[in-house]
Design a protein around this motif. Sequence first.
Motif, short mmCIF file in Angstrom:
data_model
loop_
_atom_site.label_atom_id
_atom_site.label_comp_id
_atom_site.label_asym_id
_atom_site.label_seq_id
_atom_site.Cartn_x
_atom_site.Cartn_y
_atom_site.Cartn_z
N THR A 107 33.10 60.52 52.31
CA THR A 107 34.54 60.74 52.14
C THR A 107 35.28 59.50 51.68
N GLY A 108 34.70 58.32 51.92
CA GLY A 108 35.30 57.09 51.43
C GLY A 108 36.68 56.82 52.00
N LYS A 109 37.69 56.81 51.14
CA LYS A 109 39.04 56.42 51.53
C LYS A 109 39.69 57.40 52.50
N LEU A 110 39.18 58.62 52.57
CA LEU A 110 39.80 59.61 53.45
C LEU A 110 39.72 59.22 54.92
N THR A 111 38.72 58.43 55.29
CA THR A 111 38.57 58.03 56.68
C THR A 111 38.92 56.56 56.90
N LYS A 112 39.52 55.94 55.91
CA LYS A 112 39.79 54.51 55.99
C LYS A 112 40.79 54.18 57.09
N VAL A 113 41.76 55.06 57.31
CA VAL A 113 42.81 54.78 58.29
C VAL A 113 42.24 54.68 59.70
N THR A 114 41.27 55.52 60.02
CA THR A 114 40.75 55.57 61.39
C THR A 114 39.29 55.16 61.47
N GLU A 115 38.83 54.36 60.53
CA GLU A 115 37.40 54.05 60.48
C GLU A 115 36.94 53.18 61.65
N ASN A 116 37.86 52.50 62.31
CA ASN A 116 37.47 51.63 63.42
C ASN A 116 37.59 52.30 64.78
N ARG A 117 37.91 53.58 64.80
CA ARG A 117 38.05 54.30 66.06
C ARG A 117 37.27 55.60 66.02
N LEU A 118 36.73 55.99 67.17
CA LEU A 118 36.02 57.26 67.27
C LEU A 118 37.02 58.34 67.66
N LEU A 119 37.40 59.17 66.69
CA LEU A 119 38.39 60.21 66.92
C LEU A 119 37.90 61.54 66.37
N CYS A 120 38.29 62.62 67.02
CA CYS A 120 37.99 63.95 66.50
C CYS A 120 38.92 64.24 65.32
N ASN A 121 38.70 65.35 64.64
CA ASN A 121 39.51 65.68 63.46
C ASN A 121 40.99 65.84 63.81
N ALA A 122 41.26 66.50 64.95
CA ALA A 122 42.65 66.72 65.34
C ALA A 122 43.37 65.41 65.62
N CYS A 123 42.71 64.52 66.35
CA CYS A 123 43.33 63.23 66.67
C CYS A 123 43.44 62.33 65.44
N GLN A 124 42.50 62.46 64.52
CA GLN A 124 42.59 61.72 63.27
C GLN A 124 43.82 62.13 62.48
N ARG A 125 44.07 63.44 62.42
CA ARG A 125 45.24 63.92 61.69
C ARG A 125 46.53 63.43 62.33
N LYS A 126 46.57 63.46 63.66
CA LYS A 126 47.77 62.99 64.36
C LYS A 126 48.02 61.51 64.10
N LEU A 127 46.95 60.72 64.17
CA LEU A 127 47.10 59.28 63.96
C LEU A 127 47.48 58.98 62.52
N SER A 128 46.87 59.70 61.58
CA SER A 128 47.20 59.50 60.17
C SER A 128 48.65 59.85 59.89
N ALA A 129 49.12 60.97 60.49
CA ALA A 129 50.51 61.38 60.30
C ALA A 129 51.46 60.34 60.88
N LYS A 130 51.11 59.80 62.05
CA LYS A 130 51.95 58.79 62.69
C LYS A 130 52.03 57.53 61.84
N ILE A 131 50.89 57.11 61.29
CA ILE A 131 50.87 55.91 60.45
C ILE A 131 51.66 56.14 59.17
N ASN A 132 51.54 57.34 58.60
CA ASN A 132 52.28 57.64 57.37
C ASN A 132 53.79 57.61 57.61
N VAL A 133 54.23 58.12 58.76
CA VAL A 133 55.65 58.11 59.08
C VAL A 133 56.16 56.69 59.28
N GLU A 134 55.36 55.88 59.98
CA GLU A 134 55.78 54.51 60.27
C GLU A 134 55.79 53.62 59.03
N THR A 135 54.89 53.90 58.10
CA THR A 135 54.79 53.05 56.91
C THR A 135 55.54 53.61 55.70
#
Length: 205
Positions: free
Chosen positions: A173-201
């Motif tokens: 997947t390459g860049k698709l998992t770059k945001v959470t590559e240093n953490r072990l997260l399920c798909n649901a938690c990955q989406r939540k974290l990605s959405a949070k980062i997108n809002v903050e940035t």
Amino acid sequence: IPQPRMPKLPIKYNIETSIEMSASRKMTLKHPEMPMLNVDRRRTMFQQVELGYDEESVRREAGRCLRCDICRRCGKCVEICRDKMGIDALKFGYMDFDNPSETDFRATSEKCITCGACAANCENHAIVIEEEDGQRMLKLCGTILNKQDIQYCEECNAILPSIEYLQFIAQKTGKLTKVTENRLLCNACQRKLSAKINVETRPVT
């Protein structure tokens, strides 16, 4: 004289439970030597020459069985792993009817990521994925081919695939998992974290 036709008797096939053992033990089992009648006694009597195995030898010989009553050697698991997944972890030389080669069940653990693609495509359920005691195991008719630790989501504690499988997905997947590559997260938690980062940035307009 014509004989009356007898009704067909129902035949019930009992599939015995596979003997579970590690791949290393499977590869070290040797064919037990058959006890034979003494040569001198053979000359004076008609007793059977082969005396038969004792219980321990029978169990050891049964452990060498490839369970052709379960695995029909279609080779679909090998093809899926090699051609579809691109991993080529299953080295089952005995499944190639045209060009059989040496089989080493221990070689599977070197590349296998316990993705389960082989098990999902096995019609006879000869090769399966099982989870037990915090480990995900790949078994072929009872032989444990690979064993990897189960991972858990750092946020919700959901069960995740093995580290090897997650690394394989990250490479695909390459860049698709770059945001959470240093953490072990399920798909649901990955989406939540990605959405949070997108809002903050997100730049303020």
